[in-house]
Design an enzyme around this catalytic site. Structure first.
Site, PDB file in Angstrom:
ATOM      1  CE  LYS A 183      -1.721   2.902   2.381  1.00 10.67           C
ATOM      2  NZ  LYS A 183      -1.209   4.396   1.821  1.00 10.67           N
ATOM      3  CD  GLU A 258      13.004   3.823   8.607  1.00 13.94           C
ATOM      4  OE1 GLU A 258      12.981   4.812   9.570  1.00 13.94           O
ATOM      5  OE2 GLU A 258      12.872   3.830   7.444  1.00 13.94           O
ATOM      6  CB  CYS A 292      13.382   8.445   8.256  1.00 14.06           C
ATOM      7  SG  CYS A 292      12.318   7.740   6.985  1.00 14.06           S
TER       8      CYS A 292
HETATM    9  P1  ADP Z   1       3.299  10.977   6.996  1.00 21.20           P
HETATM   10  O1  ADP Z   1       2.960  11.526   8.237  1.00 21.20           O
HETATM   11  O2  ADP Z   1       4.561  11.062   6.110  1.00 21.20           O
HETATM   12  O3  ADP Z   1       2.266  10.955   5.589  1.00 21.20           O
HETATM   13  P2  ADP Z   1       2.206   8.253   7.738  1.00 21.20           P
HETATM   14  O4  ADP Z   1       2.972   7.714   8.775  1.00 21.20           O
HETATM   15  O5  ADP Z   1       1.008   8.858   7.954  1.00 21.20           O
HETATM   16  O6  ADP Z   1       3.434   9.442   7.114  1.00 21.20           O
HETATM   17  O7  ADP Z   1       2.134   7.432   6.376  1.00 21.20           O
HETATM   18  C1  ADP Z   1       3.087   6.483   5.874  1.00 21.20           C
HETATM   19  C2  ADP Z   1       2.045   5.302   5.125  1.00 21.20           C
HETATM   20  O8  ADP Z   1       1.291   4.871   6.401  1.00 21.20           O
HETATM   21  C3  ADP Z   1       1.222   5.927   3.889  1.00 21.20           C
HETATM   22  O9  ADP Z   1       1.185   4.745   3.155  1.00 21.20           O
HETATM   23  C4  ADP Z   1      -0.034   5.887   4.814  1.00 21.20           C
HETATM   24  O10 ADP Z   1      -1.118   5.824   3.863  1.00 21.20           O
HETATM   25  C5  ADP Z   1      -0.176   4.942   5.960  1.00 21.20           C
HETATM   26  N1  ADP Z   1      -1.080   5.124   6.804  1.00 21.20           N
HETATM   27  C6  ADP Z   1      -1.350   6.239   7.307  1.00 21.20           C
HETATM   28  N2  ADP Z   1      -2.718   5.940   8.370  1.00 21.20           N
HETATM   29  C7  ADP Z   1      -2.651   4.578   8.348  1.00 21.20           C
HETATM   30  C8  ADP Z   1      -3.396   3.707   9.191  1.00 21.20           C
HETATM   31  N3  ADP Z   1      -4.040   4.144  10.432  1.00 21.20           N
HETATM   32  N4  ADP Z   1      -3.369   2.306   9.078  1.00 21.20           N
HETATM   33  C9  ADP Z   1      -2.446   1.941   8.230  1.00 21.20           C
HETATM   34  N5  ADP Z   1      -1.630   2.813   7.279  1.00 21.20           N
HETATM   35  C10 ADP Z   1      -1.685   4.075   7.449  1.00 21.20           C
END
Ligand code: ADP
Length: 485
Positions: A183, A258, A292
């Site tokens: 994803k 990570e 990161c």
């Molecule tokens: P950023 O703050 O850099 O956007 P995130 O940690 O929110 O980073 O996003 C990293 C990845 O995690 C993306 O692919 C995002 O769609 C996914 N993501 C965000 N929220 C969720 C969630 N609740 N469950 C699973 N995946 C998520």
């Protein structure tokens, strides 16, 4: 010469890649991707929802037994073939990556696909090296500890290195005999969906690798909660990582996380100041600071503080901030409005708390441009020293004693990386030993290799990518007893 999206990369529609085929989302929804350098729409992408995620996981589950039993050499061959295709398409990948994320084309044409190929080739070689052991148990038994793949691996990836992050999850997982559902981040997934076309050409059996772009809160969430997913390999923010670990616990799946960082670059008093300035600038300005492991806290000794800082400012002045597709650009825009607002918020906070010593002039372009920004006189308790900014914003902290520098570097909830700059071997190794960080660089910053373990301490996460470490993450041991009587 400025290249626009339509000059070289066809503005196009992307679909989900499930069970070896490209398909629309079950509910027909799509979302758009925007060029952060000029705010133009560059693609329309099928938006996976929970139903699509379930289909992708079902395809991966069905493909797993056949893939796991396949000869390791055959899995290696498929990865080798994909490596060749990624290499042959380096230019297309670089353009997609730059258009989507905003990174300068001169960097993406040398870094992203090239590093992905290295990982694909390394893990192709690793497929045939996942070995078990025979334990010297007392007779009349043999005990065989064999390593087996886990099943369906969910890879949830961020937007800063879209292709590379996907490859770092896909390559070791399929080498070990797992199947995968990726994803990618909603902010940038064009290169990963282009990769899906190469995966199809490479001849992986349907369902072994599935790619389902969508939003975190529905597609990502559904993937984490799906009971047929064995493990989540996640790269992203600490906040989301904690949420994922919590949700994964309901089905007792493990995670490798990570996460964020607030890494320190320590410049000791004996450090050559030119080298120190170059490393410190690279550590915070690479990829617009959207890394990161960005060296966002620079610890300068009071004796060479002025000299190193002046040299960093000189480097910052030379940065060519502009449209990412121009060959001469060395720093492009941030990925989107949200990220720009966030970084600007931190700059405002820095202006209140610390001394702004450099702020780069912005180009007269309609994009998300924030240039090198440097704060001096920063205290380690300030917001700009504690929180991950994910932009080209440097916080300079001055110290007097070596132990003080070590204490400041470790005084962070994060523990992803640290850089140490000195010519004194003893000082370097003593500091490396003391660092509460998963990656320590001496006289450099940012080195990564498919061979070397990569991951965080503290709130920067757990689990490791790369090397044999990730093969252990992606396999489980089975203990087989044989009675010789
Ligand atoms: P950023 O703050 O850099 O956007 P995130 O940690 O929110 O980073 O996003 C990293 C990845 O995690 C993306 O692919 C995002 O769609 C996914 N993501 C965000 N929220 C969720 C969630 N609740 N469950 C699973 N995946 C998520």
């Amino acid at each position: 010469m400025s290249k626009s999206a339509s000059d070289s990369v066809k503005v196009r529609e992307y679909k989900l890649f499930i069970n070896g085929e490209f398909t629309d989302a079950a509910d027909g929804k799509t979302f758009e991707s925007v060029d952060p350098g000029n705010k133009q729409v560059i693609s329309s992408i099928a938006k996976a929802g929970p139903r699509d995620i379930d289909q992708a996981v079902a395809a991966a589950k069905a493909a797993f037994p056949g893939w796991a039993r396949k000869a390791a050499a055959a899995r290696a061959k498929a990865l080798q073939k994909l490596a060749g295709l990624v290499l042959a398409n380096n230019d297309t990948i670089a353009e997609l990556e730059s258009l989507d994320v905003g990174k300068p084309i001169r960097d993406s044409s040398k870094i992203d696909a090239v590093t992905a190929v290295d990982a694909l080739e390394y893990f192709a070689g690793m497929a045939t090296k996942v070995e078990g052991t025979i334990k010297p148990v007392p007779g009349p038994y043999y005990n065989l500890a064999v390593r087996e793949p886990l099943g369906v691996i969910a890879g949830i990836t961020p937007w800063n290195y879209p292709l590379l992050q996907a490859i770092w999850k896909i390559a070791p997982a399929v080498a070990a005999g797992n199947t995968v559902v990726i994803k990618p981040a909603e902010q940038a997934c064009m290169s990963v969906l282009f990769l899906a076309e190469l995966i199809q050409q490479a001849g992986f059996p349907p369902g072994v690798i599935n790619i389902v772009p969508g939003f975190g809160e529905d597609a990502g969430d559904a993937l984490v909660r799906n009971p047929d997913v064995a493990k989540v390999m996640f790269t992203g923010s600490t906040e989301t990582g904690i949420l994922i670990a919590r949700n994964a616990a309901d089905t007792l799946k493990t995670c490798a996380l990570e996460l964020g960082g607030k890494s320190a670059v320590i410049v000791y008093k004996d450090a050559p100041t030119d080298t120190a300035a170059k490393i410190a600038a690279m550590a915070i300005f690479s990829n617009q600071g959207q890394v990161c492991t960005a060296g966002s806290r620079l610890l300068l000794h009071e004796s060479n503080h002025d000299e190193v800082l002046d040299k960093i400012i000189a480097i910052a002045k030379d940065v060519k901030l502009g449209y990412q597709m121009n060959e001469e650009t060395t720093m492009g825009p941030l990925v989107n409005q949200e990220q720009m607002d966030r970084v600007e918020g931190y700059i405002e906070s820095g202006k209140k708390d610390a001394n702004l010593v450099y702020e780069h002039q912005r180009p007269n372009l309609d994009g998300f441009y924030v240039g090198p920004t440097i704060f001096d006189g920063v205290g380690n308790d300030m917001k700009i020293a504690r929180e991950e900014i994910f932009g080209p914003v440097l916080s300079v902290i001055t110290y007097a004693e070596e132990d003080e520098a070590i204490a400041i570097a470790n005084n962070s909830e994060y523990g992803l990386a640290a850089s140490i700059i000195t010519r004194d071997v003893g000082r370097a190794m003593k500091t490396a030993q003391a660092m509460e960080a998963g990656n320590v660089w001496i006289n450099t910053w940012g080195a990564v290799s498919s061979m070397a373990p990569y991951g965080g301490y503290k709130k920067s996460g757990y689990g490791r990518e790369m090397g044999f470490s990730v093969m252990h993450e992606l396999t489980q041991e089975k203990s087989i007893w044989i009675n010789l009587r």
